[in-house]
Design a protein around this motif. Structure first.
Motif, PDB file in Angstrom:
ATOM      1  N   THR A   1       0.847  -1.193   0.000  1.00  0.00           N
ATOM      2  CA  THR A   1       0.000   0.000   0.000  1.00  0.00           C
ATOM      3  C   THR A   1       0.883   1.244   0.000  1.00  0.00           C
ATOM      4  OG1 THR A   1      -0.122  -0.005   2.418  1.00  0.00           O
ATOM      5  CG2 THR A   1      -1.834  -1.216   1.224  1.00  0.00           C
ATOM      6  N   GLY A   2       0.252   2.398  -0.077  1.00  0.00           N
ATOM      7  CA  GLY A   2       0.991   3.648  -0.015  1.00  0.00           C
ATOM      8  C   GLY A   2       1.570   4.097  -1.335  1.00  0.00           C
ATOM      9  N   VAL A   3       1.115   3.507  -2.445  1.00  0.00           N
ATOM     10  CA  VAL A   3       1.556   3.928  -3.775  1.00  0.00           C
ATOM     11  C   VAL A   3       0.326   4.326  -4.573  1.00  0.00           C
ATOM     12  CG1 VAL A   3       2.763   3.273  -5.885  1.00  0.00           C
ATOM     13  CG2 VAL A   3       3.509   2.336  -3.685  1.00  0.00           C
ATOM     14  N   ARG A   4       0.328   5.537  -5.152  1.00  0.00           N
ATOM     15  CA  ARG A   4      -0.778   6.000  -5.976  1.00  0.00           C
ATOM     16  C   ARG A   4      -0.238   6.417  -7.338  1.00  0.00           C
ATOM     17  NH1 ARG A   4      -1.279   8.737  -1.419  1.00  0.00           N
ATOM     18  NH2 ARG A   4      -0.977  10.803  -2.350  1.00  0.00           N
ATOM     19  N   GLU A   5      -1.003   6.136  -8.375  1.00  0.00           N
ATOM     20  CA  GLU A   5      -0.568   6.439  -9.740  1.00  0.00           C
ATOM     21  C   GLU A   5      -1.622   7.278 -10.452  1.00  0.00           C
ATOM     22  OE1 GLU A   5       0.792   3.321 -12.169  1.00  0.00           O
ATOM     23  OE2 GLU A   5       2.015   2.363 -10.628  1.00  0.00           O
ATOM     24  N   PHE A   6      -1.132   8.177 -11.307  1.00  0.00           N
ATOM     25  CA  PHE A   6      -1.999   9.023 -12.122  1.00  0.00           C
ATOM     26  C   PHE A   6      -1.401   9.063 -13.522  1.00  0.00           C
ATOM     27  CE2 PHE A   6      -1.942  10.338  -7.724  1.00  0.00           C
ATOM     28  CZ  PHE A   6      -3.282  10.310  -7.383  1.00  0.00           C
ATOM     29  N   SER A   7      -2.241   8.822 -14.514  1.00  0.00           N
ATOM     30  CA  SER A   7      -1.752   8.655 -15.886  1.00  0.00           C
ATOM     31  C   SER A   7      -2.147   9.827 -16.767  1.00  0.00           C
ATOM     32  CB  SER A   7      -2.327   7.369 -16.501  1.00  0.00           C
ATOM     33  OG  SER A   7      -1.811   6.227 -15.850  1.00  0.00           O
TER      34      SER A   7
ATOM     35  N   GLY B   1       3.330   6.996 -22.773  1.00  0.00           N
ATOM     36  CA  GLY B   1       3.162   6.216 -21.544  1.00  0.00           C
ATOM     37  C   GLY B   1       3.548   6.947 -20.284  1.00  0.00           C
ATOM     38  N   LEU B   2       3.132   8.208 -20.123  1.00  0.00           N
ATOM     39  CA  LEU B   2       3.538   8.997 -18.953  1.00  0.00           C
ATOM     40  C   LEU B   2       2.652   8.694 -17.750  1.00  0.00           C
ATOM     41  CD1 LEU B   2       3.878  10.973 -21.710  1.00  0.00           C
ATOM     42  CD2 LEU B   2       4.994  12.380 -19.977  1.00  0.00           C
ATOM     43  N   ASP B   3       3.294   8.325 -16.655  1.00  0.00           N
ATOM     44  CA  ASP B   3       2.615   8.087 -15.380  1.00  0.00           C
ATOM     45  C   ASP B   3       3.292   8.898 -14.287  1.00  0.00           C
ATOM     46  OD1 ASP B   3       0.664   6.252 -16.223  1.00  0.00           O
ATOM     47  OD2 ASP B   3       2.033   4.559 -16.015  1.00  0.00           O
ATOM     48  N   LEU B   4       2.507   9.366 -13.342  1.00  0.00           N
ATOM     49  CA  LEU B   4       3.005  10.045 -12.160  1.00  0.00           C
ATOM     50  C   LEU B   4       2.807   9.107 -10.973  1.00  0.00           C
ATOM     51  CD1 LEU B   4       4.089  12.666 -10.806  1.00  0.00           C
ATOM     52  CD2 LEU B   4       1.686  13.354 -10.526  1.00  0.00           C
ATOM     53  N   ILE B   5       3.909   8.763 -10.280  1.00  0.00           N
ATOM     54  CA  ILE B   5       3.877   7.806  -9.179  1.00  0.00           C
ATOM     55  C   ILE B   5       4.112   8.560  -7.884  1.00  0.00           C
ATOM     56  CG2 ILE B   5       4.739   5.603  -8.336  1.00  0.00           C
ATOM     57  CD1 ILE B   5       3.788   5.422 -11.208  1.00  0.00           C
ATOM     58  N   LEU B   6       3.181   8.471  -6.948  1.00  0.00           N
ATOM     59  CA  LEU B   6       3.325   9.086  -5.633  1.00  0.00           C
ATOM     60  C   LEU B   6       3.441   7.998  -4.580  1.00  0.00           C
ATOM     61  CD1 LEU B   6       0.662  11.967  -5.753  1.00  0.00           C
ATOM     62  CD2 LEU B   6       3.070  12.038  -6.403  1.00  0.00           C
ATOM     63  N   GLU B   7       4.393   8.171  -3.681  1.00  0.00           N
ATOM     64  CA  GLU B   7       4.596   7.197  -2.593  1.00  0.00           C
ATOM     65  C   GLU B   7       4.496   7.913  -1.259  1.00  0.00           C
ATOM     66  OE1 GLU B   7       8.323   5.301  -3.271  1.00  0.00           O
ATOM     67  OE2 GLU B   7       7.858   4.791  -5.354  1.00  0.00           O
TER      68      GLU B   7
END
Length: 555
Positions: free
Chosen positions: A358-364, A549-555
């Motif tokens: 848990t604790g990982v969020r992604e936005f594309s 294929g751009l993704d933003l990864i937040l932890e």
């Protein structure tokens, strides 16, 4: 050694092969030696050695005795991730097609540079076979090229159908957003997949990478970078006298440097039977020091599978114990070699075990999906120009291929660009930066942010002049804030080693380069965000960098 097949250590540090045909021509052969030094574990231009003895020795767990695809479990008692696609298509089509965008990130691309400001990763139509009522035996375009289909005679349950019409070393990848944690244990991945393939057309692959690499490829018969750190399992053609057979090719990567296991392609080593539109069962077992790939023969109904046989086993040296699992579909050149409009694959019951991270969020960012007009066609002896995808589906004979090649025309059809051209600041007529939306970002309590993208860059050698990797700079800003400059790094330069070693590993392009770039949290905001991109230091005329294929990864 623990392995049975390919038992020599394929440590990720063994990535020094510059001519891959000499790296591994028989089971068990590895690559050449790497060089040590600083710069994140390696020298300024090469990844440093990582010995299997430096990693924890975890007792290796053998495969299960039996597998039955029970709904919702993917063959596990308590899976960390499982998708059996029985919920049907996602409510809204996104970059992930009809897959659940909260669970899957889908990326499309191929390795070429653009000289046009509106032309980034052209993808033409793909012809699909049976899927479901109202969506069978027709043409599809991105982002409608990843589907959830109803049962077929060969697959008794709902399943995914994916296509890759990206030509000439193109690919589509299907990354699971849930991280895969195998720390201190044997991690297990299970899936059912159509492993039918053709080395000049297309084939499926499975990748385990430390970072959420958007478009991992390799350098042998394809053109592209692997992940920075990871392992790729290519389900390639079994080039023996028995049709519809499959063998495995394994590539490992350390700081983008590639080591390879390429089999001898004969029937004396393990191979599995396949059939178009039908499923094999695949199980992958992995620790930081060992990898095994087990595959069944093809199933007649997608429910009953034969006993697994070991396709590959060997020691590896993975500098990570938590990463990301991706499926990939390669399209070497289906149109060129008269093998259809696209590569296709069906898969089902995709899952892995372990703790739920848990604790990982992604936005594309969405695909650009700008339209382009004109598809390759031929007249085939008549006055009307026909789309080549239809022609080579209907005319299988070699003489028909010759006729089509001699009567080329431009068919009045439409395709889609999926990526973004990145303008340069180096031209006198400097253009505005490209703006890429990231909707619905929720920062929450994030302590780290990373931008993930697959990018092509113009060559570093042009008209006999060579420039260093760091000459090209990616310029970024979020939401109208300050510009951040990020040169290509020496570690990323390792991805270019195999393309022109006489130029110090720089000369040609590396196809799609999988990049992971840290983002300042203060540059982001809750809600909709806009990323602007430019490059500085490109100097090859009108050719531009491109991204997909751009993704933003937040932890």
């Amino acid at each position: 050694m623990k392995g049975v097949v390919g038992s020599s250590v394929l440590g990720l540090a063994l990535g020094g092969c510059l001519a891959l045909a000499a790296c591994a021509s028989s089971p068990g052969s590895g690559g050449g030696g790497g060089e040590g030094g600083g710069d994140g574990g390696g020298g300024p231009d090469r990844g440093g050695p990582l010995d299997v003895g430096d990693l924890p020795d975890v007792p290796f767990t053998p495969p299960d005795a039996a597998y039955v695809p029970t709904p919702g479990t993917c063959g596990f008692t308590t899976p960390a991730f499982c998708d059996d696609f029985e919920a049907g298509p996602a409510a809204t089509t996104s970059r992930s097609g009809e897959l659940d965008p909260a669970r899957w990130s889908v990326v499309r691309g191929q390795p070429y540079n653009s000289s046009q400001l509106d032309d980034a990763f052209r993808v033409g139509p793909a012809l699909i076979g049976p899927c479901r009522a109202g969506l069978s035996n027709t043409r599809v375009l991105p982002d409608h090229d990843v589907l959830v289909c109803d049962p077929t005679p060969a697959i008794a349950t709902r399943h995914a159908l994916a296509t890759a019409a990206e030509q000439n070393y193109g690919l589509a990848t299907y990354r699971i957003r849930q991280p895969f944690d195998f720390a201190g244990r044997t991690g297990t991945i299970k899936l059912d997949m159509d492993l039918t393939n053709n080395g000049l057309g297309g084939w499926p692959a499975l990748i385990i990478a430390q970072d959420p690499s958007p478009a991992p490829s390799f350098d042998w018969n394809e053109r592209g970078s692997g992940p920075r750190n990871g392992v790729e399992i290519e389900f390639g053609t079994g080039w023996c006298n028995t049709k519809q057979t499959m063998e495995t090719i394994v590539y490992t990567f350390h700081d983008y440097l590639q080591a390879s296991f390429i089999p001898s392609f004969d029937c004396a080593i393990p191979h599995a039977t396949t059939a178009p539109g039908a499923l094999n069962h695949v199980e992958v077992y992995l620790t930081q020091t060992h990898l095994e790939v087990w595959v069944s023969d093809v199933s007649a109904d997608g429910v009953t599978f034969s006993p697994l046989q070991m396709m590959w086993a060997g020691d590896v040296a993975l500098p990570f114990s938590r990463g990301y699992v991706s499926l990939a579909l390669r399209n070497h050149a289906t149109m060129k070699y008269w093998l259809g409009s696209a590569a296709t694959v069906r898969f089902d019951n995709v899952g892995f075990d372990g703790p739920v991270v848990t604790g990982v969020r992604e936005f594309s960012a969405p695909d650009s999906l700008t339209a382009f007009q004109g598809l390759p066609g031929c007249t085939m002896g008549g006055p009307a120009c026909q789309w080549e995808g239809d022609v080579n589906a209907a005319h299988a004979a070699d003489d028909d291929r010759v006729t089509c090649a001699e009567t080329t025309c431009t068919y009045a059809g439409e395709g889609r660009n999926v990526g973004y051209v990145i303008p340069t600041t180096d031209e006198e007529d400097e253009t505005a930066p490209v703006k890429i939306p990231f909707p619905g970002v929720a920062k929450g309590g994030a302590t780290r942010a990373r931008l993930v993208l697959a990018a092509t860059y113009p060559w570093f050698e042009w008209n006999g002049v060579l420039k260093p990797i760091s000459a090209i700079v990616l310029r970024m800003r979020w939401n109208g804030g300050p510009w951040r400059e990020r040169p290509l790094t020496s570690i990323e330069g390792n991805a270019y080693m195999d393309f022109n070693p006489d130029l110090g590993g720089a000369g040609a392009g590396a196809g799609l380069l999988n990049q992971i770039i840290d983002v300042a949290l203060d540059d982001l905001r809750d809600g909709d965000n806009t990323l602007e991109l430019q490059t500085r230091g490109t100097w090859t005329g009108t050719y531009r960098a491109m991204a997909t294929g751009l993704d933003l990864i937040l932890e």
